[in-house]
Design an enzyme around this catalytic site. Structure first.
Site, PDB file in Angstrom:
ATOM      1  N   ARG A  35       0.840  -1.202   0.000  1.00  0.00           N
ATOM      2  CA  ARG A  35       0.000   0.000   0.000  1.00  0.00           C
ATOM      3  C   ARG A  35       0.877   1.255   0.000  1.00  0.00           C
ATOM      4  O   ARG A  35       0.598   2.217  -0.719  1.00  0.00           O
ATOM      5  CB  ARG A  35      -0.919  -0.025   1.215  1.00  0.00           C
ATOM      6  CG  ARG A  35      -1.879   1.123   1.252  1.00  0.00           C
ATOM      7  CD  ARG A  35      -2.823   0.963   2.406  1.00  0.00           C
ATOM      8  NE  ARG A  35      -3.695   2.113   2.486  1.00  0.00           N
ATOM      9  CZ  ARG A  35      -4.158   2.621   3.601  1.00  0.00           C
ATOM     10  NH1 ARG A  35      -3.894   2.048   4.756  1.00  0.00           N
ATOM     11  NH2 ARG A  35      -4.930   3.674   3.583  1.00  0.00           N
ATOM     12  N   HIS A  40       2.619   6.077  -2.393  1.00  0.00           N
ATOM     13  CA  HIS A  40       3.625   7.115  -2.159  1.00  0.00           C
ATOM     14  C   HIS A  40       4.890   7.055  -3.007  1.00  0.00           C
ATOM     15  O   HIS A  40       5.614   8.043  -3.067  1.00  0.00           O
ATOM     16  CB  HIS A  40       4.022   7.122  -0.679  1.00  0.00           C
ATOM     17  CG  HIS A  40       2.869   7.380   0.226  1.00  0.00           C
ATOM     18  ND1 HIS A  40       2.208   8.592   0.266  1.00  0.00           N
ATOM     19  CD2 HIS A  40       2.227   6.570   1.095  1.00  0.00           C
ATOM     20  CE1 HIS A  40       1.216   8.521   1.138  1.00  0.00           C
ATOM     21  NE2 HIS A  40       1.204   7.304   1.646  1.00  0.00           N
ATOM     22  N   LYS A  68      -9.168  11.394  -2.185  1.00  0.00           N
ATOM     23  CA  LYS A  68      -8.264  11.481  -1.047  1.00  0.00           C
ATOM     24  C   LYS A  68      -7.802  12.933  -0.969  1.00  0.00           C
ATOM     25  O   LYS A  68      -7.298  13.480  -1.953  1.00  0.00           O
ATOM     26  CB  LYS A  68      -7.072  10.538  -1.231  1.00  0.00           C
ATOM     27  CG  LYS A  68      -6.149  10.524  -0.019  1.00  0.00           C
ATOM     28  CD  LYS A  68      -5.033   9.506  -0.167  1.00  0.00           C
ATOM     29  CE  LYS A  68      -4.162   9.514   1.087  1.00  0.00           C
ATOM     30  NZ  LYS A  68      -3.011   8.621   0.939  1.00  0.00           N
ATOM     31  N   ASN A  71      -2.088  13.742  -0.608  1.00  0.00           N
ATOM     32  CA  ASN A  71      -1.180  12.609  -0.761  1.00  0.00           C
ATOM     33  C   ASN A  71       0.183  13.129  -1.189  1.00  0.00           C
ATOM     34  O   ASN A  71       0.286  14.119  -1.907  1.00  0.00           O
ATOM     35  CB  ASN A  71      -1.692  11.609  -1.798  1.00  0.00           C
ATOM     36  CG  ASN A  71      -0.916  10.322  -1.767  1.00  0.00           C
ATOM     37  OD1 ASN A  71      -0.994   9.572  -0.802  1.00  0.00           O
ATOM     38  ND2 ASN A  71      -0.144  10.066  -2.812  1.00  0.00           N
ATOM     39  N   THR A  72       1.218  12.426  -0.765  1.00  0.00           N
ATOM     40  CA  THR A  72       2.585  12.790  -1.117  1.00  0.00           C
ATOM     41  C   THR A  72       3.229  11.662  -1.910  1.00  0.00           C
ATOM     42  O   THR A  72       3.194  10.507  -1.482  1.00  0.00           O
ATOM     43  CB  THR A  72       3.421  13.068   0.153  1.00  0.00           C
ATOM     44  OG1 THR A  72       2.813  14.146   0.867  1.00  0.00           O
ATOM     45  CG2 THR A  72       4.855  13.419  -0.190  1.00  0.00           C
ATOM     46  N   HIS A 144       4.012   3.341   6.317  1.00  0.00           N
ATOM     47  CA  HIS A 144       3.071   4.459   6.462  1.00  0.00           C
ATOM     48  C   HIS A 144       3.820   5.785   6.294  1.00  0.00           C
ATOM     49  O   HIS A 144       4.914   5.959   6.842  1.00  0.00           O
ATOM     50  CB  HIS A 144       2.418   4.405   7.847  1.00  0.00           C
ATOM     51  CG  HIS A 144       1.528   5.567   8.140  1.00  0.00           C
ATOM     52  ND1 HIS A 144       0.306   5.743   7.530  1.00  0.00           N
ATOM     53  CD2 HIS A 144       1.682   6.620   8.972  1.00  0.00           C
ATOM     54  CE1 HIS A 144      -0.246   6.861   7.977  1.00  0.00           C
ATOM     55  NE2 HIS A 144       0.571   7.411   8.847  1.00  0.00           N
TER      56      HIS A 144
END
Length: 147
Positions: A35, A40, A68, A71-72, A144
């Site tokens: 994920r 990312h 979303k 996001n980066t 994460h």
């Protein structure tokens, strides 16, 4: 150009070893790692434009069932990110002590507010900045994006 091909080859090799079971993350860690990569990592991208964010957010499945908000995308190799995972632990936003910091090239995509899923629209901001990433497992892998 050859440098980018080498990074792609190394990422492919790492993912192949992971897939063959030669590197053994737990099921939960593997899911979170995959994920993290999907949401990312864009080592070959340069980002920088709103169009980049619009396309990448859609391609990476972050525009449905809702947009979303932020996001980066990280424009470094997975090896550079794994190196961040071996830096000293710091506290994450949630209080856990499995976060690590490093400086990387990123594109931050922020939803413009004037769009609806699945046609989300984003504003891009590219920079080199400090990021904090949570890592778990052995070997320690990113799971994460904290901030």
């Amino acid at each position: 150009m050859a440098f980018q091909k080498n990074h792609s080859l190394l990422l492919f090799l790492f993912l192949t070893l992971l897939g063959l079971g030669l590197i053994q993350p737990s099921d939960g860690q593997s899911y979170m790692y995959q994920r993290f990569l999907r949401q990312h990592m864009d080592p070959e991208g340069t980002g920088g434009s709103d169009g980049y964010c619009n396309l990448m957010m859609q391609r990476r499945r972050m525009t449905s069932p809702r947009c979303k908000p932020v996001n980066t995308f990280i424009h470094e190799s997975i090896w550079d990110i794994n190196r961040i995972c071996s830096s000293p632990n710091i506290q994450c936003k949630n209080g856990n002590m499995n976060c690590h910091e490093g400086i990387v090239r990123v594109t931050d995509c922020r939803e413009s507010g004037a769009s609806r899923s699945p046609n989300c629209r984003y504003r891009a901001r590219t920079s080199t900045r400090r990021v904090i990433i949570a890592c778990d497992g052995y070997p320690s892998m990113p799971v994460h994006f904290d901030r």
